[in-house]
Design a protein around this motif. Structure first.
Motif, PDB file in Angstrom:
ATOM      1  N   ALA A 143      48.767  31.714  51.292  1.00  0.00           N
ATOM      2  CA  ALA A 143      49.098  30.513  52.121  1.00  0.00           C
ATOM      3  C   ALA A 143      48.029  30.407  53.079  1.00  0.00           C
ATOM      4  N   ALA A 144      47.429  31.483  53.961  1.00  0.00           N
ATOM      5  CA  ALA A 144      46.580  31.135  54.809  1.00  0.00           C
ATOM      6  C   ALA A 144      45.131  30.873  54.341  1.00  0.00           C
ATOM      7  N   ASN A 145      44.702  31.409  52.996  1.00  0.00           N
ATOM      8  CA  ASN A 145      43.472  31.222  52.604  1.00  0.00           C
ATOM      9  C   ASN A 145      43.251  30.146  51.665  1.00  0.00           C
ATOM     10  N   GLU A 146      44.422  29.921  50.663  1.00  0.00           N
ATOM     11  CA  GLU A 146      44.290  29.086  49.605  1.00  0.00           C
ATOM     12  C   GLU A 146      45.118  27.678  49.989  1.00  0.00           C
ATOM     13  N   MET A 147      45.835  27.553  50.932  1.00  0.00           N
ATOM     14  CA  MET A 147      46.886  26.402  51.037  1.00  0.00           C
ATOM     15  C   MET A 147      46.616  25.714  52.339  1.00  0.00           C
ATOM     16  N   ALA A 148      46.479  26.508  53.411  1.00  0.00           N
ATOM     17  CA  ALA A 148      46.482  25.809  54.921  1.00  0.00           C
ATOM     18  C   ALA A 148      45.223  25.150  54.926  1.00  0.00           C
ATOM     19  N   PRO A 149      44.218  25.602  54.488  1.00  0.00           N
ATOM     20  CA  PRO A 149      42.885  24.858  55.021  1.00  0.00           C
ATOM     21  C   PRO A 149      42.680  23.696  54.445  1.00  0.00           C
ATOM     22  N   HIS A 150      43.700  23.197  53.137  1.00  0.00           N
ATOM     23  CA  HIS A 150      43.828  22.057  52.614  1.00  0.00           C
ATOM     24  C   HIS A 150      44.854  21.178  52.960  1.00  0.00           C
ATOM     25  N   MET A 151      45.932  21.749  53.500  1.00  0.00           N
ATOM     26  CA  MET A 151      47.265  21.091  53.600  1.00  0.00           C
ATOM     27  C   MET A 151      46.970  19.627  54.124  1.00  0.00           C
ATOM     28  N   ALA A 152      46.374  19.469  55.216  1.00  0.00           N
ATOM     29  CA  ALA A 152      46.162  18.036  55.802  1.00  0.00           C
ATOM     30  C   ALA A 152      45.728  17.215  54.840  1.00  0.00           C
ATOM     31  N   GLU A 153      44.425  17.454  53.882  1.00  0.00           N
ATOM     32  CA  GLU A 153      43.820  16.839  53.084  1.00  0.00           C
ATOM     33  C   GLU A 153      44.614  16.315  51.935  1.00  0.00           C
ATOM     34  N   TRP A 154      45.573  17.405  51.189  1.00  0.00           N
ATOM     35  CA  TRP A 154      46.341  16.777  50.181  1.00  0.00           C
ATOM     36  C   TRP A 154      47.538  15.725  50.800  1.00  0.00           C
ATOM     37  N   ASP A 155      47.844  16.127  52.003  1.00  0.00           N
ATOM     38  CA  ASP A 155      48.713  15.058  52.328  1.00  0.00           C
ATOM     39  C   ASP A 155      48.192  13.771  52.471  1.00  0.00           C
ATOM     40  N   CYS A 168      51.662  25.433  53.201  1.00  0.00           N
ATOM     41  CA  CYS A 168      52.005  23.967  52.777  1.00  0.00           C
ATOM     42  C   CYS A 168      53.162  23.846  52.185  1.00  0.00           C
ATOM     43  N   VAL A 169      54.169  23.202  52.901  1.00  0.00           N
ATOM     44  CA  VAL A 169      55.711  23.002  52.351  1.00  0.00           C
ATOM     45  C   VAL A 169      55.953  22.072  51.126  1.00  0.00           C
ATOM     46  N   SER A 170      55.021  21.145  51.103  1.00  0.00           N
ATOM     47  CA  SER A 170      55.407  19.941  50.205  1.00  0.00           C
ATOM     48  C   SER A 170      54.669  20.705  48.846  1.00  0.00           C
ATOM     49  N   THR A 171      53.699  21.452  48.753  1.00  0.00           N
ATOM     50  CA  THR A 171      53.138  22.096  47.373  1.00  0.00           C
ATOM     51  C   THR A 171      54.048  23.275  47.300  1.00  0.00           C
ATOM     52  N   ASN A 223      53.820  14.567  50.222  1.00  0.00           N
ATOM     53  CA  ASN A 223      52.504  13.981  49.781  1.00  0.00           C
ATOM     54  C   ASN A 223      51.794  14.597  48.709  1.00  0.00           C
ATOM     55  N   SER A 224      51.791  16.002  48.669  1.00  0.00           N
ATOM     56  CA  SER A 224      51.029  16.586  47.720  1.00  0.00           C
ATOM     57  C   SER A 224      51.591  16.691  46.468  1.00  0.00           C
ATOM     58  N   GLN A 225      52.755  16.350  46.259  1.00  0.00           N
ATOM     59  CA  GLN A 225      53.555  16.135  44.939  1.00  0.00           C
ATOM     60  C   GLN A 225      53.767  14.732  44.587  1.00  0.00           C
ATOM     61  N   PRO A 226      53.276  14.183  43.401  1.00  0.00           N
ATOM     62  CA  PRO A 226      53.600  12.944  43.280  1.00  0.00           C
ATOM     63  C   PRO A 226      55.349  12.662  42.804  1.00  0.00           C
ATOM     64  N   THR A 227      55.814  11.535  43.115  1.00  0.00           N
ATOM     65  CA  THR A 227      57.344  11.037  42.899  1.00  0.00           C
ATOM     66  C   THR A 227      57.332   9.786  42.275  1.00  0.00           C
ATOM     67  N   ARG A 228      57.973   9.829  41.023  1.00  0.00           N
ATOM     68  CA  ARG A 228      58.042   8.616  40.143  1.00  0.00           C
ATOM     69  C   ARG A 228      59.473   8.687  39.642  1.00  0.00           C
ATOM     70  N   ALA A 229      59.725   7.313  39.171  1.00  0.00           N
ATOM     71  CA  ALA A 229      60.930   7.110  38.361  1.00  0.00           C
ATOM     72  C   ALA A 229      60.449   7.930  36.698  1.00  0.00           C
ATOM     73  N   VAL A 230      61.487   8.147  35.975  1.00  0.00           N
ATOM     74  CA  VAL A 230      61.085   8.754  34.544  1.00  0.00           C
ATOM     75  C   VAL A 230      61.881   7.811  33.843  1.00  0.00           C
ATOM     76  N   ILE A 231      61.256   7.309  32.719  1.00  0.00           N
ATOM     77  CA  ILE A 231      62.012   6.205  32.115  1.00  0.00           C
ATOM     78  C   ILE A 231      62.097   6.345  30.721  1.00  0.00           C
ATOM     79  N   PHE A 232      63.291   6.312  30.029  1.00  0.00           N
ATOM     80  CA  PHE A 232      63.564   6.506  28.664  1.00  0.00           C
ATOM     81  C   PHE A 232      63.866   5.220  27.928  1.00  0.00           C
ATOM     82  N   GLU A 233      62.874   4.631  27.087  1.00  0.00           N
ATOM     83  CA  GLU A 233      63.209   3.805  26.089  1.00  0.00           C
ATOM     84  C   GLU A 233      63.230   3.890  24.593  1.00  0.00           C
ATOM     85  N   ASP A 234      64.276   4.345  24.191  1.00  0.00           N
ATOM     86  CA  ASP A 234      64.480   4.642  22.767  1.00  0.00           C
ATOM     87  C   ASP A 234      63.548   5.833  22.492  1.00  0.00           C
TER      88      ASP A 234
END
Length: 418
Positions: free
Chosen positions: A58-70, A118-121, A241-252
């Motif tokens: 978390a300290a070395n791989e996530m926290a330095p990028h948390m704000a940018e990912w957001d 990074c909570v979101s990730t 905001n570091s993870q995308p959120t979308r509707a998932v749609i099924f059409e046949d």
């Protein structure tokens, strides 16, 4: 033995090097963790090792990028794959399909530590783990061997598809249909608010194969690229905001019957069993945010001066900080007790998971919000991590079952024998 083997892998891969530009870890590493809120208290030596690896990551791989990912809404796939090299892609998935085979308590400890970076990730990683576990637990041998190894390495990413535009808290009323035609189900309908939607590879979908109500729901796995599978626009969110959120749609959308997990009509039960663990996971993510914010608030009170004195000399703020620390530790104890209950399949497990999710997400949001208030105007600036923790954990009171629904589950358990 599986846990011991995983431990050695954690230790072997835990030597990360990096310079954290994030204020939170610069301060925390200088001052250390106050003993009364130390998250390692009560853990075994092995669990402390898992926790240390997760904190270091978390300290070395996530926290330095948390704000940018957001800010740039980056889905940090490569970072998550690094986490998967430590066993974080299948924490409670079985070792024979590539998982770490750890307990629910181990999992909670890991997610709490990762969320300080990074909570979101971390929250997305927790959803991915839940999907992986569902396939591992309810899938047959062919399904487990087909999907789980790639999910454990996070070479493939998973999404959980239950919520619909008209079926949120009332999940048993979902309308997405799966009509049996030969050796395929043909899916029609849509899912809403799907974490990772459009960017992930495997969709664990609850759909209606029978009549109304919970008994008519089945669970199928839909792979990205399947004809008829589509996605809505990427949602603009307050946090996460570091993870995308979308509707998932099924059409046949034609999906082989061999992609069904369990029997027809078992889907609602599978969904709820997945969510019991998911509620502990998301509560654990809230713990990590609150733990970081208590320390940020403590350090700010020590360095910020008003009226010629540090804020730490103000008794009102001392009392507030004490309340925050108490709420944090109480939340952590409840979450860990719920994790024990779920691991042991105790009769009180469902109610305790609901209690943990309700209490921890409510109280941890209050902690983070109070930490922002203690920072004054600085807390509202995006240069300070505290505002991102507030934005990222607000949604935890809504997802994995709203906290209103958690109250219903707890009340029904209390009144069941009355």
């Amino acid at each position: 033995m599986a846990a011991v083997g995983t431990l050695s892998r954690f230790v072997r891969l835990s030597s990360f090097v990096g310079k954290s530009r994030r204020l939170i870890f610069n301060r925390i590493q200088r001052r250390g963790i106050a003993s009364c809120i130390d998250p390692s208290l009560g853990l075994t030596d092995e669990q402390k090792e898992f926790q240390k690896v997760a904190f270091d990551f978390a300290a070395n791989e996530m926290a330095p990028h948390m704000a940018e990912w957001d800010e740039k809404e980056i889905f940090p796939v490569e970072c998550m794959r690094k986490a998967a090299q430590l066993g974080f892609g299948g924490i409670y998935t079985q070792p024979e399909v590539g998982g770490s085979g750890l307990s629910r308590l181990d999992t909670s400890v890991i997610f709490e530590a990762l969320s300080t970076g990074c909570v979101s990730t971390t929250a997305y990683i927790s959803i991915h783990n839940m999907c992986n576990w569902m396939i591992d637990t309810f899938g047959n041998t062919e399904q487990r061997e087909r999907y789980c190894p790639d999910l454990c390495t996070m070479d493939k990413l998973a999404s959980y598809c239950l919520t619909e535009p008209g079926a949120g808290s009332d999940a048993a009323s979902l309308l997405t249909t799966a009509q049996l035609k030969g050796d395929h189900y043909v899916l029609n309908g849509s899912k809403a608010f799907i974490s990772g939607g459009g960017d992930t590879d495997v969709y664990v979908v609850m759909c209606r194969t029978g009549g109304k109500g919970a008994k008519g729901i089945s669970c199928v796995v839909v792979e990205k690229g399947t004809p008829g599978l589509g996605f809505g626009k990427k949602e603009k969110k307050v946090g996460w905001n570091s993870q995308p959120t979308r509707a998932v749609i099924f059409e046949d959308c034609a999906v082989p019957v061999t992609n069904r997990l369990g029997a027809e009509g078992q889907g609602f039960s599978i969904a709820m069993k997945g969510l019991n663990g998911g509620r502990i996971n998301i509560a654990s993510c809230s713990l990590g945010a609150a733990h970081a914010c208590v320390q940020l608030a403590r350090d700010h009170l020590c360095v910020r001066k008003q009226f010629g004195e540090p804020l730490s000399s103000n008794q009102f703020l001392q009392f507030k900080l004490a309340e925050m620390a108490t709420k944090l530790v109480a939340s952590r104890l409840l979450v860990r007790e719920a994790a024990h209950a779920l691991q042991e399949n105790r009769p009180d497990a469902v109610a305790l998971c609901s209690m943990a999710k309700l209490f921890a997400t409510d109280e941890c949001f209050t902690i983070c919000n109070q930490a922002l208030q203690m920072h004054g105007g600085y807390g509202y600036l995006k240069d300070y991590a505290v505002q991102q923790f507030v934005r990222d954990i607000r949604v935890h009171q809504i997802l994995e079952g709203t906290n209103e629904v958690m109250r219903l589950i707890i009340a029904r358990d209390l009144l069941m024998d009355s």
